[in-house]
Motif scaffolding. Structure first.
Motif, PDB file in Angstrom:
ATOM      1  N   GLU B  95       0.855  -1.195   0.000  1.00  9.14           N
ATOM      2  CA  GLU B  95       0.000   0.000   0.000  1.00  9.14           C
ATOM      3  C   GLU B  95       0.889   1.242   0.000  1.00  9.14           C
ATOM      4  O   GLU B  95       2.079   1.182   0.307  1.00  9.14           O
ATOM      5  CB  GLU B  95      -0.886   0.021   1.259  1.00  9.14           C
ATOM      6  CG  GLU B  95      -1.750  -1.227   1.447  1.00  9.14           C
ATOM      7  CD  GLU B  95      -2.739  -1.415   0.318  1.00  9.14           C
ATOM      8  OE1 GLU B  95      -3.246  -0.394  -0.192  1.00  9.14           O
ATOM      9  OE2 GLU B  95      -2.991  -2.574  -0.069  1.00  9.14           O
ATOM     10  N   TYR B  96       0.285   2.407  -0.283  1.00  8.91           N
ATOM     11  CA  TYR B  96       1.020   3.664  -0.361  1.00  8.91           C
ATOM     12  C   TYR B  96       1.744   3.974   0.969  1.00  8.91           C
ATOM     13  O   TYR B  96       1.125   3.918   2.033  1.00  8.91           O
ATOM     14  CB  TYR B  96       0.065   4.815  -0.703  1.00  8.91           C
ATOM     15  CG  TYR B  96       0.700   6.161  -0.521  1.00  8.91           C
ATOM     16  CD1 TYR B  96       1.715   6.583  -1.374  1.00  8.91           C
ATOM     17  CD2 TYR B  96       0.325   6.998   0.522  1.00  8.91           C
ATOM     18  CE1 TYR B  96       2.328   7.801  -1.206  1.00  8.91           C
ATOM     19  CE2 TYR B  96       0.942   8.222   0.712  1.00  8.91           C
ATOM     20  CZ  TYR B  96       1.948   8.613  -0.163  1.00  8.91           C
ATOM     21  OH  TYR B  96       2.561   9.820   0.022  1.00  8.91           O
ATOM     22  N   ASP B  97       3.041   4.309   0.875  1.00  9.98           N
ATOM     23  CA  ASP B  97       3.883   4.694   2.013  1.00  9.98           C
ATOM     24  C   ASP B  97       3.853   3.655   3.139  1.00  9.98           C
ATOM     25  O   ASP B  97       3.963   4.000   4.303  1.00  9.98           O
ATOM     26  CB  ASP B  97       3.481   6.082   2.536  1.00  9.98           C
ATOM     27  CG  ASP B  97       4.573   6.699   3.428  1.00  9.98           C
ATOM     28  OD1 ASP B  97       5.748   6.299   3.285  1.00  9.98           O
ATOM     29  OD2 ASP B  97       4.249   7.546   4.275  1.00  9.98           O
ATOM     30  N   GLN B  98       3.666   2.379   2.798  1.00  9.13           N
ATOM     31  CA  GLN B  98       3.587   1.314   3.802  1.00  9.13           C
ATOM     32  C   GLN B  98       4.614   0.218   3.509  1.00  9.13           C
ATOM     33  O   GLN B  98       4.925  -0.044   2.352  1.00  9.13           O
ATOM     34  CB  GLN B  98       2.191   0.665   3.769  1.00  9.13           C
ATOM     35  CG  GLN B  98       1.074   1.563   4.244  1.00  9.13           C
ATOM     36  CD  GLN B  98       1.206   1.910   5.717  1.00  9.13           C
ATOM     37  OE1 GLN B  98       1.596   1.071   6.523  1.00  9.13           O
ATOM     38  NE2 GLN B  98       0.898   3.147   6.058  1.00  9.13           N
ATOM     39  N   ASP B  99       5.092  -0.412   4.586  1.00 11.66           N
ATOM     40  CA  ASP B  99       5.893  -1.622   4.411  1.00 11.66           C
ATOM     41  C   ASP B  99       5.190  -2.813   5.058  1.00 11.66           C
ATOM     42  O   ASP B  99       5.795  -3.859   5.254  1.00 11.66           O
ATOM     43  CB  ASP B  99       7.302  -1.432   4.985  1.00 11.66           C
ATOM     44  CG  ASP B  99       7.285  -1.207   6.492  1.00 11.66           C
ATOM     45  OD1 ASP B  99       6.291  -0.662   6.993  1.00 11.66           O
ATOM     46  OD2 ASP B  99       8.263  -1.580   7.151  1.00 11.66           O
ATOM     47  N   VAL B 100       3.914  -2.643   5.369  1.00 11.74           N
ATOM     48  CA  VAL B 100       3.124  -3.723   5.986  1.00 11.74           C
ATOM     49  C   VAL B 100       2.723  -4.719   4.900  1.00 11.74           C
ATOM     50  O   VAL B 100       2.323  -4.329   3.807  1.00 11.74           O
ATOM     51  CB  VAL B 100       1.862  -3.133   6.660  1.00 11.74           C
ATOM     52  CG1 VAL B 100       0.997  -4.243   7.228  1.00 11.74           C
ATOM     53  CG2 VAL B 100       2.257  -2.140   7.735  1.00 11.74           C
ATOM     54  N   LEU B 101       2.841  -6.028   5.227  1.00 18.27           N
ATOM     55  CA  LEU B 101       2.459  -7.075   4.271  1.00 18.27           C
ATOM     56  C   LEU B 101       0.955  -7.332   4.405  1.00 18.27           C
ATOM     57  O   LEU B 101       0.487  -7.694   5.477  1.00 18.27           O
ATOM     58  CB  LEU B 101       3.242  -8.350   4.560  1.00 18.27           C
ATOM     59  CG  LEU B 101       4.765  -8.218   4.447  1.00 18.27           C
ATOM     60  CD1 LEU B 101       5.449  -9.443   5.044  1.00 18.27           C
ATOM     61  CD2 LEU B 101       5.173  -8.029   2.996  1.00 18.27           C
ATOM     62  N   ASN B 102       0.212  -7.137   3.319  1.00 20.32           N
ATOM     63  CA  ASN B 102      -1.219  -7.421   3.365  1.00 20.32           C
ATOM     64  C   ASN B 102      -1.471  -8.907   3.066  1.00 20.32           C
ATOM     65  O   ASN B 102      -0.518  -9.684   2.868  1.00 20.32           O
ATOM     66  CB  ASN B 102      -1.991  -6.489   2.414  1.00 20.32           C
ATOM     67  CG  ASN B 102      -1.574  -6.685   0.964  1.00 20.32           C
ATOM     68  OD1 ASN B 102      -1.027  -7.736   0.604  1.00 20.32           O
ATOM     69  ND2 ASN B 102      -1.823  -5.687   0.128  1.00 20.32           N
ATOM     70  N   GLY B 103      -2.737  -9.319   3.041  1.00 18.58           N
ATOM     71  CA  GLY B 103      -3.091 -10.729   2.846  1.00 18.58           C
ATOM     72  C   GLY B 103      -2.528 -11.309   1.564  1.00 18.58           C
ATOM     73  O   GLY B 103      -1.974 -12.415   1.558  1.00 18.58           O
ATOM     74  N   ASP B 104      -2.643 -10.573   0.478  1.00 21.71           N
ATOM     75  CA  ASP B 104      -2.125 -11.054  -0.811  1.00 21.71           C
ATOM     76  C   ASP B 104      -0.614 -11.240  -0.752  1.00 21.71           C
ATOM     77  O   ASP B 104      -0.071 -12.216  -1.272  1.00 21.71           O
ATOM     78  CB  ASP B 104      -2.465 -10.051  -1.923  1.00 21.71           C
ATOM     79  CG  ASP B 104      -3.935 -10.075  -2.274  1.00 21.71           C
ATOM     80  OD1 ASP B 104      -4.638 -10.996  -1.798  1.00 21.71           O
ATOM     81  OD2 ASP B 104      -4.375  -9.169  -3.007  1.00 21.71           O
ATOM     82  N   ALA B 105       0.055 -10.277  -0.129  1.00 26.13           N
ATOM     83  CA  ALA B 105       1.516 -10.340  -0.033  1.00 26.13           C
ATOM     84  C   ALA B 105       1.932 -11.564   0.783  1.00 26.13           C
ATOM     85  O   ALA B 105       2.838 -12.315   0.394  1.00 26.13           O
ATOM     86  CB  ALA B 105       2.055  -9.061   0.604  1.00 26.13           C
ATOM     87  N   LYS B 106       1.230 -11.799   1.909  1.00 18.57           N
ATOM     88  CA  LYS B 106       1.566 -12.954   2.747  1.00 18.57           C
ATOM     89  C   LYS B 106       1.309 -14.256   1.999  1.00 18.57           C
ATOM     90  O   LYS B 106       2.099 -15.206   2.101  1.00 18.57           O
ATOM     91  CB  LYS B 106       0.752 -12.906   4.045  1.00 18.57           C
ATOM     92  CG  LYS B 106       1.285 -11.867   5.023  1.00 18.57           C
ATOM     93  CD  LYS B 106       0.428 -11.808   6.270  1.00 18.57           C
ATOM     94  CE  LYS B 106       0.965 -10.742   7.225  1.00 18.57           C
ATOM     95  NZ  LYS B 106       0.049 -10.498   8.334  1.00 18.57           N
ATOM     96  N   ALA B 107       0.216 -14.331   1.229  1.00 14.28           N
ATOM     97  CA  ALA B 107      -0.086 -15.539   0.453  1.00 14.28           C
ATOM     98  C   ALA B 107       1.024 -15.797  -0.561  1.00 14.28           C
ATOM     99  O   ALA B 107       1.466 -16.942  -0.748  1.00 14.28           O
ATOM    100  CB  ALA B 107      -1.438 -15.389  -0.236  1.00 14.28           C
ATOM    101  N   ALA B 108       1.490 -14.736  -1.219  1.00 14.72           N
ATOM    102  CA  ALA B 108       2.562 -14.891  -2.213  1.00 14.72           C
ATOM    103  C   ALA B 108       3.847 -15.355  -1.537  1.00 14.72           C
ATOM    104  O   ALA B 108       4.593 -16.172  -2.099  1.00 14.72           O
ATOM    105  CB  ALA B 108       2.785 -13.573  -2.944  1.00 14.72           C
ATOM    106  N   LEU B 109       4.113 -14.860  -0.330  1.00 15.93           N
ATOM    107  CA  LEU B 109       5.324 -15.272   0.391  1.00 15.93           C
ATOM    108  C   LEU B 109       5.171 -16.696   0.917  1.00 15.93           C
ATOM    109  O   LEU B 109       6.126 -17.484   0.886  1.00 15.93           O
ATOM    110  CB  LEU B 109       5.613 -14.297   1.543  1.00 15.93           C
ATOM    111  CG  LEU B 109       5.990 -12.876   1.109  1.00 15.93           C
ATOM    112  CD1 LEU B 109       6.233 -12.008   2.327  1.00 15.93           C
ATOM    113  CD2 LEU B 109       7.219 -12.884   0.215  1.00 15.93           C
ATOM    114  N   ASP B 110       3.953 -17.062   1.366  1.00 20.76           N
ATOM    115  CA  ASP B 110       3.713 -18.430   1.841  1.00 20.76           C
ATOM    116  C   ASP B 110       3.977 -19.440   0.718  1.00 20.76           C
ATOM    117  O   ASP B 110       4.432 -20.555   0.970  1.00 20.76           O
ATOM    118  CB  ASP B 110       2.273 -18.568   2.360  1.00 20.76           C
ATOM    119  CG  ASP B 110       2.080 -17.846   3.692  1.00 20.76           C
ATOM    120  OD1 ASP B 110       3.101 -17.562   4.357  1.00 20.76           O
ATOM    121  OD2 ASP B 110       0.928 -17.546   4.051  1.00 20.76           O
TER     122      ASP B 110
END
Lengths: 429, 206
Positions: B95-110
């Motif tokens: 997301e804008y100005d964020q380094d937080v991993l959202n659900g999609d990001a976590k799924a891709a990393l999983d």
């Protein structure tokens, strides 16, 4: 009649723009001649005899004009030729043309002899001979001529000019330098992809950082062409390096596994770096020293969004400088402490675009300086009066210069993609 | 030149005629005694020949099958490996100005975790990028934070930190050169690059 109306409007505009400035001035202590920007003295540069006379006169006229402290009067060639006919200066005619000072240059075997005339007193007030390199139109020759202009400006206004300066900047990930008058846009030999050039207080060295793989801080010596690098570590990006005003140390931001913090390193690079911010996972970048070297302004995201803070140079007594009093502008960055220690220039997002502002260090009130296009990354001229910044107002990313006292702007670069400017100190012969 | 070529052609013709002549001459040796095969031996011979032919055919078929199997397995492994490689280098967005991993990001990393676990020889470089909207310099720090957030997520799930290098390019390498939210959302990302073990045929832990 239309001309009169235009003149009246222009006068009103000058008055309107100078009113808040005058108010600012009352809170500040200024040394030297008190200068009113709405009444700039008229200066006329007489034709200079000799093969390079025309080039010299054009450069000096342009430098005085860009200095924004005088109004340069340029009569046509026929009229100009009559002003000092037979070796005597026609003071009454010069006064009629609006000139209060006249610059008379004479080529000598060693360089250029300059006499400054006071038209009202009908006499010479200052003289000096300036050595010039024999090879004309070289970098050194132009620098020497800019030095002449800066001294003439000091005679007239009490403040040395800023013509003999350069602006370092980035284009295409390469560090470049350009003369204050837009001449001689040149690259320096590079290590990696660069950002954030910064001058040493002597003007003899440039700092920059590289990003991507093997990010480093690079100290480039402009005299020898040699470069030394430090800060390289895995999982670390180095950015925004700056010199302390005494030139003894370098402060920069290292972004790693746990946010970014500011670090201090002696310029000899012979001691370990010392961390001076405690960001606890936030970002702390873009350090800028106060002129006395005792304080630092920097950008931090510690409150959740980029904001500008001030602290002591050892990292203690951190204090928020910018206050959120502009509604939805939740992003302030790129601070640059003014050389006169009165204010900090920075950028803030207004209606979706960055604009350049200044905030007073005493009253903490902000003043918007730009509105045309997007404007960012300001850097002060050594006289603390001009700012160079990045603007897309012409349609491409270019460097522009603003006179903060009159609001006059000029375009410095003419190649797209120029950005991240850093104005040099006054450069030595 | 023409003369030479004609001469050569003539010589070749003469030579071939000579060879043909030699073939027509019969050898002057006594004919060998003819062995007359009995019906039984002829039958046995046919049977053996037939068996031999069948065996050769079976061998040939087996060889072909082995080759086909090998090719198929290789293709399957390669396509499986390519699929795993694609999963491993799949981009993660922010997301804008964020380094937080959202659900999609976590799924891709999983999806990357079993590949990293099953292939210990693999090391990756995580490069953080930002959109063009922030300050150029701050964006380099933000890109580093995004890469670090990804690294932390993977390291907390058992991947050795030494296999995960982080780098930032800030806003300097947009994936999409546009100047709208659709473009910016594609530019706020972490990219993945294999830095060691690039030649491995990748496996995934079942």
């Amino acid at each position: 009649m239309p001309r009169l109306a235009v003149t009246a409007l222009a006068a009103l505009a000058v008055l309107a723009s100078s009113a808040p400035l005058a108010a600012q001035d009352t809170t500040a202590v200024r040394i030297g001649i008190r200068y009113d920007p709405s009444q700039r003295p008229g200066v006329l540069v007489l034709p200079i005899a000799g093969v390079v006379g025309d080039s010299l006169r054009i450069i000096i006229q342009r430098d005085l004009d860009y200095g924004d402290r005088v109004v340069v009067i340029t009569p046509d060639a026929a009229l100009a030729a009559t002003l000092a006919a037979g070796g005597s200066i026609n003071y009454p005619l010069l006064a009629k043309l609006g000139a209060s000072r006249v610059v008379q240059g004479t080529m000598t075997p060693r360089g250029l002899h300059v006499a400054l005339h006071d038209v009202a007193k009908a006499q010479v007030t200052d003289v000096a001979e300036f050595p010039l390199p024999i090879a004309q139109n070289t970098r050194d020759w132009r620098a020497a001529v800019h030095g002449v202009s800066d001294q003439v400006e000091a005679w007239i206004s009490g403040t040395q000019g800023i013509a003999r300066t350069r602006v370092a900047f980035i284009r295409g990930s390469v560090v470049r330098m350009i003369d204050s008058d837009g001449e001689d846009d040149q690259a320096i030999p590079m290590l990696g992809e660069a950002m954030s050039p910064a001058w040493s207080p002597s003007g003899a060295q440039l700092l920059y950082t590289t990003f991507g793989v093997n990010s480093r801080v690079v100290l480039h010596d402009l005299t020898t062409g040699r470069a030394r690098a430090f800060g390289q570590a895995s999982n670390t990006t180095n950015l925004t390096a700056t010199f302390s005003p005494d030139g003894s140390s370098i402060v920069w931001a290292a972004a790693g596994e746990n946010g970014s913090d500011l670090f201090l390193m002696p310029v000899s690079l012979d001691a370990p770096a010392r961390r001076i911010t405690v960001g606890r996972g936030t970002d702390n970048v873009q350090p800028t020293f106060s002129p006395d070297g005792r304080r630092l302004a920097f950008m931090s995201s510690r409150a959740g969004h980029p904001e500008i803070y001030i602290m002591d140079a050892d990292g203690t007594n951190t204090d928020l400088l910018t206050v959120s009093d502009f509604g939805d502008q939740n992003y302030r960055s790129s601070p640059e402490w003014s050389p006169d220690d009165r204010q900090v220039a920075f950028q803030s997002r207004i209606s979706g675009k960055f604009q350049v502002l200044v905030i007073g260090l005493r009253d903490r009130t902000s003043k918007l300086l730009t509105s045309d296009g997007e404007n960012k990354d300001p850097s002060w001229s050594p006289d603390g009066r001009h700012l160079v910044f990045t603007s897309n107002r012409s349609g491409t990313s270019q460097l522009w210069i603003l006179d903060t006292e009159t609001g006059r702007t000029r375009q410095l670069t003419h190649t797209a993609g120029s950005r991240l400017a850093s104005w040099s100190p006054r450069l030595k012969p | 030149m023409i003369v030479n070529r004609r001469a050569t052609a003539f010589a070749l013709l003469a030579l071939s005629v000579g060879v043909l002549d030699a073939c027509h001459k019969k050898p002057k040796v006594a004919p060998a005694p003819v062995t007359v095969a009995t019906t039984d031996t002829m039958g046995e011979r046919r049977r053996l020949d037939s068996l031999e032919a069948a065996r050769r055919m079976a061998d040939e078929n087996a060889r072909r099958r082995a080759v086909d199997d090998s090719l198929r397995r290789a293709n399957e492994a390669t396509s499986a490996s390519a699929a795993l490689r694609a999963a491993l280098t799949a981009v993660v967005y922010f997301e804008y100005d964020q380094d937080v991993l959202n659900g999609d990001a976590k799924a891709a990393l999983d999806a990357k975790l079993p590949i990293l676990i099953a292939n210990p020889g693999l090391s990756i470089r995580i490069t953080g990028h930002t959109d063009e909207r922030g300050a150029d310099e701050y964006n380099v720090a933000l890109g580093q934070k995004r890469a670090s957030a990804v690294k932390r997520y993977l390291a907390e799930r058992g991947i050795a930190e030494s296999r995960l290098e982080t780098v930032s390019m800030g806003e300097e390498r947009p994936a999409n050169a546009g100047h709208d939210e659709a473009s910016w959302s594609q530019n706020r990302r972490a990219e993945f690059e294999i830095t060691a073990g690039a030649n491995l045929v990748l496996k995934a832990r079942q």
